[in-house]
Structure formats: structure tokens, C-alpha cells
Design a protein around this motif. Sequence first.
Motif, PDB file in Angstrom:
ATOM      1  N   ARG A 128       2.111   2.168  -3.374  1.00  0.00           N
ATOM      2  CA  ARG A 128       1.117   2.684  -4.327  1.00  0.00           C
ATOM      3  C   ARG A 128       1.363   4.160  -4.617  1.00  0.00           C
ATOM      4  O   ARG A 128       0.951   4.658  -5.657  1.00  0.00           O
ATOM      5  CB  ARG A 128      -0.302   2.505  -3.773  1.00  0.00           C
ATOM      6  N   ALA A 143      -2.191  -4.354  -5.696  1.00  0.00           N
ATOM      7  CA  ALA A 143      -2.301  -3.272  -4.706  1.00  0.00           C
ATOM      8  C   ALA A 143      -3.444  -2.314  -5.035  1.00  0.00           C
ATOM      9  O   ALA A 143      -4.126  -1.825  -4.129  1.00  0.00           O
ATOM     10  CB  ALA A 143      -0.980  -2.510  -4.607  1.00  0.00           C
ATOM     11  N   ASN A 144      -3.659  -2.030  -6.305  1.00  0.00           N
ATOM     12  CA  ASN A 144      -4.710  -1.097  -6.699  1.00  0.00           C
ATOM     13  C   ASN A 144      -6.060  -1.770  -6.906  1.00  0.00           C
ATOM     14  O   ASN A 144      -7.066  -1.086  -7.037  1.00  0.00           O
ATOM     15  CB  ASN A 144      -4.305  -0.347  -7.977  1.00  0.00           C
ATOM     16  N   GLU A 156       1.108  -3.716  -8.989  1.00  0.00           N
ATOM     17  CA  GLU A 156       0.141  -2.628  -9.174  1.00  0.00           C
ATOM     18  C   GLU A 156      -1.274  -3.176  -9.285  1.00  0.00           C
ATOM     19  O   GLU A 156      -2.208  -2.640  -8.690  1.00  0.00           O
ATOM     20  CB  GLU A 156       0.473  -1.806 -10.417  1.00  0.00           C
ATOM     21  N   SER A 195       0.831  -1.209   0.000  1.00  0.00           N
ATOM     22  CA  SER A 195       0.000   0.000   0.000  1.00  0.00           C
ATOM     23  C   SER A 195       0.866   1.259   0.000  1.00  0.00           C
ATOM     24  O   SER A 195       0.548   2.235  -0.680  1.00  0.00           O
ATOM     25  CB  SER A 195      -0.929   0.005   1.212  1.00  0.00           C
TER      26      SER A 195
END
Length: 117
Positions: A35, A96-97, A93, A32
Motif C-alpha cells: 500500500r 488492500a485499501n 488497491e 498491506s
Amino acid sequence: MLEESCQTFVSDCHVRAAAELIRHTWDPVVLSALRLGPTRRNELLLRVAGVSDKVLTQVLRRLQDRGLVIKVRDTGRPSEHSGAVYRLSPLGESFANGPLAQLARWAADNQAELAGP
């Protein structure tokens, strides 16, 4: 459909594989933090309050081994201060996203109920 092929407690279940990515306490926290973009290790230590230097090293190695984080040379600094930065890989990515961010939103939305009695 994934749900049909994933029976409860089956060792090759996709849910288990996904849960393995957040099994270690600090892994999702570091993901996180990354990010926000490529970050030097010392900046991560500050950003992720409470993690020790040793544990952060272990987390970064584990996330690199899983292909979620990439360590790259920091070319934005003079050569005498050059070092490495860590960034999310494309796979990192997407995790995490995507599902990790959704899990965080769900936890925030249900914080009162999760706190328990």
C-alpha cells in the motif's frame, strides 16, 4: 442483496471467496506493505519482518496469480541495477485499501478483546 444469496457454509458464498484472499498468513501482510507504493523485493523482505525469502517468493507469485499484485520492470534505476518492483494492481488497491484496511482497523480497535484470557 448478497447476504440473502449467501447462506452459512455454502461453498460458493462470496464471504468464502473474500476469506480465501487472506487465508495465507503473509498474503495480507504483503498486500498491506505494498500500500506504500511500488517496492523492490529486497525492500519487501525488510519491510515485512519475519517473512523468509522463500515464503515471500511464494506469496508474490500467489498474489500475482490472483491479479492483486503486478511485477514491473524498475525503470528508475540505471540499467546495470535494473530489476523488478512489485505494486498493487487496481484490484489489489481496491482490496488492500478497502476491506483489508477496514479489517486491520477493526483488529486494532478490538485488540484487547481479541487477545483472549
